[in-house]
Design a protein around this motif. Structure first.
Motif: not given
Length: 264
Positions: A62-64, A69-75, A102-103, A108-109
């Motif tokens: 839905x938004x950032x 959204x932050x667990x997209x990093x874990x995925x 943003x991700x 840190x990529x």
């Protein structure tokens, strides 16, 4: 169509629930499709109670803000570093235009390639419907202090005894009152709507969140069948939120609870 509340605590994870994440599933006549609406902090672990991560067909953001959204990093880690290899290819992710950057920055990529080897990123276009399996997902821009914030209207067509049946779930994301929210929710079977604020405490704050009363007013105007209030912060009283919503909505009403599933 089924909705499972993976996480529903507002703004940051609470002791009883992760932040925002909702598993929606529907059967197209051949197989069950599973999508996630938001993947806020703390949600990825809990999501694994309800599905294998390789069964995620897509993620819709839905938004950032991190609580959405932050667990997209874990995925990303799960896809990239699975010791047996990830068998399903890149996971489609729809979100605001800056999602990929943003991700990558959060983890840190280098932005190139960032997480593009794990995810197939797509940017929302307001009111342009995305079709995936039995789902049609339409984003509506809403009122929240970020560059892009959307409510999502999710329609699913499933086989029924007398022919195909369409059910509609609308998810508000984070928003204050606005015409687009009502437009998104119009005639929905279920309206999953945030109610992070309380009347008398926060109602003078404009452009960020809804109170229970504001959520109820939107549900009434949109003529939804059921209202499920969500995104309550840990300091909110859910009974008070329901009482506020009852001032403006007389239909089927409840508060989202992590781990509970609903047939829509």
């Amino acid at each position: 169509m089924n909705l499972t509340v993976v996480g529903c605590t507002g703004s940051f994870p609470g002791p009883l629930s992760p932040a925002s994440c909702y598993l929606v599933s529907a059967f197209d006549g051949e197989r069950t499709w599973r999508i996630l609406l938001d993947l806020g902090n703390g949600a990825l672990g809990t999501a694994q109670r309800y599905l294998d991560l390789e069964d995620i067909d897509a993620v819709f953001l839905s938004h950032l803000h991190p609580d959405h959204c932050m667990d997209l990093c874990g995925l990303h880690v799960a896809v990239r570093w699975h010791p047996d290899g990830w068998s399903k290819g890149r996971i489609p992710v729809w979100g605001p235009e800056d999602t990929a950057l943003r991700m990558a920055t959060a983890y840190g990529l280098d932005p190139d390639p960032g997480m593009t080897e794990e995810f197939e990123f797509h940017s929302w276009s307001a009111r342009e419907t995305v079709k995936l399996g039995p789902f049609s997902i339409t984003p509506y821009p809403v009122r929240h202090p970020v560059d892009e914030a959307y409510a999502m209207r999710v329609e699913a067509v499933e086989p029924g005894p007398d022919g195909p049946v369409t059910r509609v779930l609308t998810y508000s994301g984070d928003t204050d009152s606005c015409p687009e929210l009502v437009e998104a929710a119009r005639g929905s079977d279920m309206f999953l709507c945030e109610a992070a604020y309380h009347e008398g405490r926060d109602d003078a704050i404009e452009g960020i969140h809804l109170t229970g009363k504001r959520a109820g007013a939107a549900a009434t105007e949109a003529e939804v069948r059921r209202l499920l209030l969500t995104h309550l912060p840990v300091w909110n009283d859910s009974v008070r939120t329901v009482q506020e919503a009852r001032e403006s909505y007389s239909g089927d009403l409840a508060v989202a609870v992590a781990g509970v599933s609903y047939v829509i």
